[in-house]
Scaffold this motif. Structure first.
Motif, PDB file in Angstrom:
ATOM      1  N   PRO A 126       0.620  -1.286  -0.148  1.00 35.84           N
ATOM      2  CA  PRO A 126      -0.009   0.089  -0.010  1.00 35.84           C
ATOM      3  C   PRO A 126       0.937   1.422   0.024  1.00 35.84           C
ATOM      4  O   PRO A 126       0.419   2.219  -0.452  1.00 35.84           O
ATOM      5  N   ILE A 127       1.974   1.223   0.691  1.00 33.30           N
ATOM      6  CA  ILE A 127       2.692   2.380   0.500  1.00 33.30           C
ATOM      7  C   ILE A 127       3.337   2.926  -0.743  1.00 33.30           C
ATOM      8  O   ILE A 127       3.157   4.077  -1.078  1.00 33.30           O
ATOM      9  N   GLY A 128       3.601   1.893  -1.478  1.00 36.99           N
ATOM     10  CA  GLY A 128       4.134   1.959  -3.023  1.00 36.99           C
ATOM     11  C   GLY A 128       2.821   2.650  -3.669  1.00 36.99           C
ATOM     12  O   GLY A 128       2.975   3.809  -4.561  1.00 36.99           O
ATOM     13  N   LYS A 129       1.767   2.155  -3.441  1.00 39.21           N
ATOM     14  CA  LYS A 129       0.316   2.963  -4.095  1.00 39.21           C
ATOM     15  C   LYS A 129       0.335   4.283  -3.681  1.00 39.21           C
ATOM     16  O   LYS A 129      -0.096   5.209  -4.467  1.00 39.21           O
ATOM     17  N   GLN A 130       0.234   4.503  -2.545  1.00 43.08           N
ATOM     18  CA  GLN A 130      -0.098   5.714  -1.781  1.00 43.08           C
ATOM     19  C   GLN A 130       0.845   6.788  -2.538  1.00 43.08           C
ATOM     20  O   GLN A 130       0.322   7.989  -2.689  1.00 43.08           O
ATOM     21  N   LEU A 131       2.162   6.652  -2.602  1.00 40.37           N
ATOM     22  CA  LEU A 131       3.176   7.466  -3.244  1.00 40.37           C
ATOM     23  C   LEU A 131       2.698   7.981  -4.516  1.00 40.37           C
ATOM     24  O   LEU A 131       2.985   8.968  -4.876  1.00 40.37           O
ATOM     25  N   PHE A 132       2.477   6.803  -5.266  1.00 39.38           N
ATOM     26  CA  PHE A 132       1.955   6.814  -6.773  1.00 39.38           C
ATOM     27  C   PHE A 132       0.735   8.170  -6.722  1.00 39.38           C
ATOM     28  O   PHE A 132       0.708   9.017  -7.719  1.00 39.38           O
ATOM     29  N   GLN A 133      -0.073   7.714  -5.800  1.00 39.21           N
ATOM     30  CA  GLN A 133      -1.000   8.711  -5.799  1.00 39.21           C
ATOM     31  C   GLN A 133      -0.749  10.271  -5.728  1.00 39.21           C
ATOM     32  O   GLN A 133      -1.316  11.149  -6.367  1.00 39.21           O
ATOM     33  N   ALA A 315      12.457  13.779   8.965  1.00 38.44           N
ATOM     34  CA  ALA A 315      11.333  12.949   9.246  1.00 38.44           C
ATOM     35  C   ALA A 315       9.943  14.121   8.823  1.00 38.44           C
ATOM     36  O   ALA A 315       9.260  13.777   7.855  1.00 38.44           O
ATOM     37  N   SER A 316       9.956  15.309   9.242  1.00 36.63           N
ATOM     38  CA  SER A 316       9.117  16.257   8.764  1.00 36.63           C
ATOM     39  C   SER A 316       8.977  16.324   7.441  1.00 36.63           C
ATOM     40  O   SER A 316       7.932  16.637   6.698  1.00 36.63           O
ATOM     41  N   ARG A 317      10.269  16.258   6.539  1.00 36.13           N
ATOM     42  CA  ARG A 317      10.243  16.753   5.145  1.00 36.13           C
ATOM     43  C   ARG A 317       9.573  15.481   4.503  1.00 36.13           C
ATOM     44  O   ARG A 317       8.762  15.770   3.464  1.00 36.13           O
ATOM     45  N   VAL A 318       9.901  14.247   4.592  1.00 35.37           N
ATOM     46  CA  VAL A 318       9.625  12.791   4.172  1.00 35.37           C
ATOM     47  C   VAL A 318       8.107  12.762   4.633  1.00 35.37           C
ATOM     48  O   VAL A 318       7.337  11.733   3.872  1.00 35.37           O
ATOM     49  N   LEU A 323       7.059   7.672   7.335  1.00 34.09           N
ATOM     50  CA  LEU A 323       8.352   7.015   8.099  1.00 34.09           C
ATOM     51  C   LEU A 323       8.040   5.915   8.977  1.00 34.09           C
ATOM     52  O   LEU A 323       8.845   4.937   9.099  1.00 34.09           O
ATOM     53  N   ALA A 324       7.165   6.109   9.801  1.00 36.45           N
ATOM     54  CA  ALA A 324       6.635   5.204  10.803  1.00 36.45           C
ATOM     55  C   ALA A 324       6.292   4.054  10.046  1.00 36.45           C
ATOM     56  O   ALA A 324       6.518   2.724  10.542  1.00 36.45           O
ATOM     57  N   SER A 325       5.214   4.113   9.001  1.00 44.03           N
ATOM     58  CA  SER A 325       4.958   2.848   8.535  1.00 44.03           C
ATOM     59  C   SER A 325       5.927   2.202   7.578  1.00 44.03           C
ATOM     60  O   SER A 325       5.940   0.842   7.530  1.00 44.03           O
TER      61      SER A 325
END
Ligand code: LMR
Length: 336
Positions: A126-133, A315-318, A323-325
């Protein structure tokens, strides 16, 4: 239509030719631009996609691959994609910051992935998908993640202790996380397009850089770097992206065929990445121009110690939640 029938009425033989020309379909052209050599994991992946896409669409689609920054350099290629001058790219994940998608720089955090298995959990989940969004409102659709490998550090002097980096000018990609990483080591980071790195190293504009062996070898950087350290301190991978308007405008059947071709090309590219890097490292060792160094256990620990604070600083930039997930995923990964 009116023109064709008029022509038919007047010139019987010419009629057939005119009608053929009016119905013949020009292939849909996909210009796939990238900045590395054809014989790298990305270069080979792009060629594989071309071959599969043309085969599956039975010639309805023609893929033109432009390697080695032939058409555009790093920053320009992203602009060209948004303008529709090219349709497909595979920039490294470190190059999305200037586009306003700074979350992608999370992949640049030193030591974020303990192994490839951990990385794959992130990119295929899901993280990969979320980034593509995050790319959609920039007129870009993300199709796949392609691997290169873990990076090594190179310079015109030995890099054993972290103190060896002090004051060195190190070329980096356009990522604020990489900037922070080099500063954490006491180096002076300099953002530079990939196509300019060889010359900058040769002329001493910069002292060193970081890249996986496949990029270092195919750009002949080993000819102009006397030392390299097999640090594996960070990851380099790619997002294969397309111009969203172009992609959405494709006939549905063609898009499905291209999706299939991309899936297969992705498997291929990700399967060969490690081997290509291993081969490149061996070739550079055999060439004998660069001295390759393995860190001792203690040195490795002190490199980590120097660079790990970058996670918190950036952390606040990315994105703290992101980062936690990622950490949850990587902690659960079964690394050998
Ligand atoms: C770099 O600029 O060092 C790399 O991103 C090049 C690439 O695309 O692998």
């Amino acid at each position: 239509m009116k023109f064709v029938s008029l022509l038919c009425a007047t010139v019987a033989a010419g009629c057939l030719m005119a009608a053929t020309a009016a119905t013949a379909q020009e292939p849909i052209v996909i210009k796939f631009s990238h900045v590395v050599a054809p014989e790298t994991p990305k270069g080979k992946g792009a060629e594989k996609f071309k071959q599969l896409a043309e085969q599956r669409t039975a010639g309805k689609v023609k893929v033109e691959v432009y390697p080695n920054s032939q058409l555009y350099k790093d920053k320009e290629e992203l602009e060209a994609l948004q303008l529709g001058a090219v349709q497909m790219l595979a920039p490294s994940l470190a190059k999305f910051g200037p586009l306003g998608a700074k979350e992608f720089e999370i992949f640049d955090l030193p030591y974020i992935f303990p192994c490839k298995t951990a990385l794959v959990k992130v990119t295929t989940g899901p993280i990969g998908k979320q980034l593509f969004q995050k790319l959609e409102n920039k007129g870009i659709t993300g199709l796949a993640y392609w691997d290169n490998g873990f990076k090594i550090m190179s310079a015109n002097k030995p890099l054993h202790a972290t103190a060896d980096f002090k004051g060195l000018k190190m070329r980096i990609q356009s990522s604020k996380v990489l900037d922070a990483q080099m500063r954490a080591l006491g180096a002076l980071p300099q953002v530079m397009a990939f196509s300019e790195v060889y010359q900058a190293l040769q002329t001493g504009v910069v002292d060193g850089t970081e890249n996986p062996p496949s990029n270092m070898y195919t750009q002949k950087m080993h000819e102009v770097q006397s030392h390299a350290t097999l640090s594996d301190h960070g990851y380099l991978g790619y997002a294969v992206i397309v111009n969203k308007k172009f992609w959405d405008g494709l006939p549905a059947d063609v898009r499905t065929q291209l999706d299939g071709a991309m899936k297969e090309a992705t498997e291929y590219a990700n399967n060969i990445a490690q081997e290509e890097n291993d081969k490149a490292l061996e070739a550079m060792k055999a060439a004998g121009k660069t001295k390759f160094y393995e860190l001792t256990k203690d040195e490795r620990a002190s490199w980590r110690q120097a660079m790990l604070p970058v996670h918190e600083d950036m952390a606040s930039r990315v994105g703290k939640e992101l980062l936690a997930s990622i950490k949850t995923e990587t902690d659960a990964a079964k690394c050998e």
